[in-house]
Design a protein around this motif. Structure first.
Motif, PDB file in Angstrom:
ATOM      1  N   SER A  70       0.811  -1.219   0.000  1.00  0.00           N
ATOM      2  CA  SER A  70       0.000   0.000   0.000  1.00  0.00           C
ATOM      3  C   SER A  70       0.841   1.264   0.000  1.00  0.00           C
ATOM      4  N   SER A  71       2.115   1.167   0.357  1.00  0.00           N
ATOM      5  CA  SER A  71       2.961   2.355   0.434  1.00  0.00           C
ATOM      6  C   SER A  71       3.556   2.750  -0.912  1.00  0.00           C
ATOM      7  N   PHE A  72       3.403   1.919  -1.938  1.00  0.00           N
ATOM      8  CA  PHE A  72       4.008   2.224  -3.235  1.00  0.00           C
ATOM      9  C   PHE A  72       3.328   3.421  -3.884  1.00  0.00           C
ATOM     10  N   ASN A  73       4.136   4.264  -4.508  1.00  0.00           N
ATOM     11  CA  ASN A  73       3.665   5.486  -5.132  1.00  0.00           C
ATOM     12  C   ASN A  73       4.521   5.753  -6.363  1.00  0.00           C
ATOM     13  N   ILE A  74       4.134   6.663  -7.206  1.00  0.00           N
ATOM     14  CA  ILE A  74       4.947   7.043  -8.364  1.00  0.00           C
ATOM     15  C   ILE A  74       6.211   7.732  -7.854  1.00  0.00           C
ATOM     16  N   PRO A  75       7.407   7.218  -8.218  1.00  0.00           N
ATOM     17  CA  PRO A  75       8.653   7.819  -7.728  1.00  0.00           C
ATOM     18  C   PRO A  75       8.879   9.220  -8.272  1.00  0.00           C
ATOM     19  N   THR A  76       9.421  10.090  -7.427  1.00  0.00           N
ATOM     20  CA  THR A  76       9.791  11.447  -7.830  1.00  0.00           C
ATOM     21  C   THR A  76      11.227  11.728  -7.412  1.00  0.00           C
ATOM     22  N   GLY A  77      11.661  12.944  -7.618  1.00  0.00           N
ATOM     23  CA  GLY A  77      13.017  13.399  -7.358  1.00  0.00           C
ATOM     24  C   GLY A  77      13.638  13.034  -6.041  1.00  0.00           C
ATOM     25  N   GLY A  78      13.524  13.802  -5.002  1.00  0.00           N
ATOM     26  CA  GLY A  78      14.310  13.654  -3.783  1.00  0.00           C
ATOM     27  C   GLY A  78      14.264  12.289  -3.117  1.00  0.00           C
ATOM     28  N   TYR A  79      15.087  12.138  -2.083  1.00  0.00           N
ATOM     29  CA  TYR A  79      15.190  10.878  -1.358  1.00  0.00           C
ATOM     30  C   TYR A  79      14.975  11.107   0.136  1.00  0.00           C
ATOM     31  N   LYS A  80      14.666  10.030   0.833  1.00  0.00           N
ATOM     32  CA  LYS A  80      14.586  10.043   2.296  1.00  0.00           C
ATOM     33  C   LYS A  80      14.897   8.638   2.804  1.00  0.00           C
ATOM     34  N   CYS A  81      15.247   8.555   4.071  1.00  0.00           N
ATOM     35  CA  CYS A  81      15.550   7.270   4.712  1.00  0.00           C
ATOM     36  C   CYS A  81      14.293   6.751   5.406  1.00  0.00           C
ATOM     37  N   TYR A  82      14.199   5.441   5.550  1.00  0.00           N
ATOM     38  CA  TYR A  82      13.096   4.877   6.304  1.00  0.00           C
ATOM     39  C   TYR A  82      13.580   3.727   7.179  1.00  0.00           C
ATOM     40  N   HIS A  83      12.794   3.425   8.187  1.00  0.00           N
ATOM     41  CA  HIS A  83      13.075   2.357   9.147  1.00  0.00           C
ATOM     42  C   HIS A  83      11.724   1.718   9.467  1.00  0.00           C
ATOM     43  N   LEU A  84      11.551   0.453   9.119  1.00  0.00           N
ATOM     44  CA  LEU A  84      10.286  -0.245   9.323  1.00  0.00           C
ATOM     45  C   LEU A  84      10.546  -1.541  10.073  1.00  0.00           C
ATOM     46  N   LYS A  85       9.813  -1.743  11.165  1.00  0.00           N
ATOM     47  CA  LYS A  85       9.930  -2.984  11.935  1.00  0.00           C
ATOM     48  C   LYS A  85       8.558  -3.640  11.980  1.00  0.00           C
ATOM     49  N   TYR A  86       8.539  -4.933  11.690  1.00  0.00           N
ATOM     50  CA  TYR A  86       7.295  -5.692  11.790  1.00  0.00           C
ATOM     51  C   TYR A  86       7.569  -7.049  12.415  1.00  0.00           C
ATOM     52  N   GLU A  87       6.530  -7.640  12.984  1.00  0.00           N
ATOM     53  CA  GLU A  87       6.636  -8.928  13.667  1.00  0.00           C
ATOM     54  C   GLU A  87       5.682  -9.928  13.041  1.00  0.00           C
ATOM     55  N   GLU A  88       6.048 -11.196  13.163  1.00  0.00           N
ATOM     56  CA  GLU A  88       5.134 -12.260  12.767  1.00  0.00           C
ATOM     57  C   GLU A  88       4.186 -12.503  13.929  1.00  0.00           C
ATOM     58  N   LYS A  89       2.914 -12.684  13.631  1.00  0.00           N
ATOM     59  CA  LYS A  89       1.902 -12.799  14.683  1.00  0.00           C
ATOM     60  C   LYS A  89       2.001 -14.088  15.488  1.00  0.00           C
ATOM     61  N   ASN A  90       2.340 -15.202  14.861  1.00  0.00           N
ATOM     62  CA  ASN A  90       2.318 -16.490  15.538  1.00  0.00           C
ATOM     63  C   ASN A  90       3.664 -16.896  16.118  1.00  0.00           C
ATOM     64  N   SER A  91       4.639 -16.024  16.096  1.00  0.00           N
ATOM     65  CA  SER A  91       5.953 -16.334  16.658  1.00  0.00           C
ATOM     66  C   SER A  91       6.558 -15.055  17.231  1.00  0.00           C
ATOM     67  N   GLU A  92       7.752 -15.175  17.772  1.00  0.00           N
ATOM     68  CA  GLU A  92       8.435 -14.015  18.331  1.00  0.00           C
ATOM     69  C   GLU A  92       9.427 -13.417  17.342  1.00  0.00           C
ATOM     70  N   ALA A  93       9.348 -13.825  16.087  1.00  0.00           N
ATOM     71  CA  ALA A  93      10.271 -13.332  15.068  1.00  0.00           C
ATOM     72  C   ALA A  93       9.888 -11.915  14.643  1.00  0.00           C
ATOM     73  N   SER A  94      10.904 -11.101  14.437  1.00  0.00           N
ATOM     74  CA  SER A  94      10.679  -9.741  13.959  1.00  0.00           C
ATOM     75  C   SER A  94      11.712  -9.406  12.888  1.00  0.00           C
ATOM     76  N   THR A  95      11.371  -8.451  12.054  1.00  0.00           N
ATOM     77  CA  THR A  95      12.246  -8.036  10.960  1.00  0.00           C
ATOM     78  C   THR A  95      12.292  -6.519  10.909  1.00  0.00           C
ATOM     79  N   ILE A  96      13.496  -5.996  10.695  1.00  0.00           N
ATOM     80  CA  ILE A  96      13.695  -4.556  10.530  1.00  0.00           C
ATOM     81  C   ILE A  96      14.231  -4.329   9.127  1.00  0.00           C
ATOM     82  N   ILE A  97      13.580  -3.452   8.392  1.00  0.00           N
ATOM     83  CA  ILE A  97      14.029  -3.079   7.054  1.00  0.00           C
ATOM     84  C   ILE A  97      14.410  -1.606   7.100  1.00  0.00           C
TER      85      ILE A  97
END
Length: 155
Positions: A70-97
């Motif tokens: 849902s976050s995808f959009n038409i790319p434009t000029g400038g840049y920015k950094c992002y940090h996204l963390k999500y977890e799996e619901k049925n376990s204690e595993a998590s991922t940071i992108i």
């Protein structure tokens, strides 16, 4: 003489501000128990600081689209950094992108939740290495240039 030194230091500071945006880029995954965490850390490639450009933005946007389409959009000029963390619901595993994306892409447009994933944390920024853990510290080059200017002015 001291005005010359202060002028040189100010010029160096302005050249540093012209540099391209740098962001942490990569994926960090953790499992629930400590033995799995140690195995993951041995096999993972550490996060790297990369300079934002078309190649890194496209790679990060493609990775992000797999997790949060849902976050995808038409790319434009400038840049920015992002940090996204999500977890799996049925376990204690998590991922940071972490990565560099186009400024038009809104990563944090609302928390997402799917049948097996749940968003925990999201941030986006446009300052060098702002998506790293040490973003609250001062840049050592900047600090040393300020101290040099101060010493030159006082002499």
């Amino acid at each position: 003489m001291k005005y010359l030194l202060v002028g040189i230091v100010l010029a160096l500071l302005s050249f540093q501000a012209i540099d391209a945006l740098k962001c942490m880029q990569g994926i960090e995954a953790t499992k629930g128990n400590s033995q799995d965490k140690n195995n993951n850390q041995k096999n993972e490639k550490p996060l790297e600081v990369t300079e934002c450009g078309a190649a890194t933005a496209v790679a990060s946007t493609a990775l992000l689209a797999l997790v949060k389409p849902s976050s995808f959009n038409i790319p434009t000029g400038g840049y920015k950094c992002y940090h996204l963390k999500y977890e799996e619901k049925n376990s204690e595993a998590s991922t940071i992108i972490k990565g560099c994306i186009y400024s038009s892409v809104d990563v944090c447009d609302g928390k997402f939740s799917s049948s097996n994933l749940n968003e925990v944390f999201c941030s986006q920024c446009d300052i060098d290495s702002c998506n790293s853990g040490g973003r609250f510290g001062l840049d050592w080059k900047l600090l040393s240039l300020i101290l040099t200017a101060l010493v030159a002015y006082l002499l």
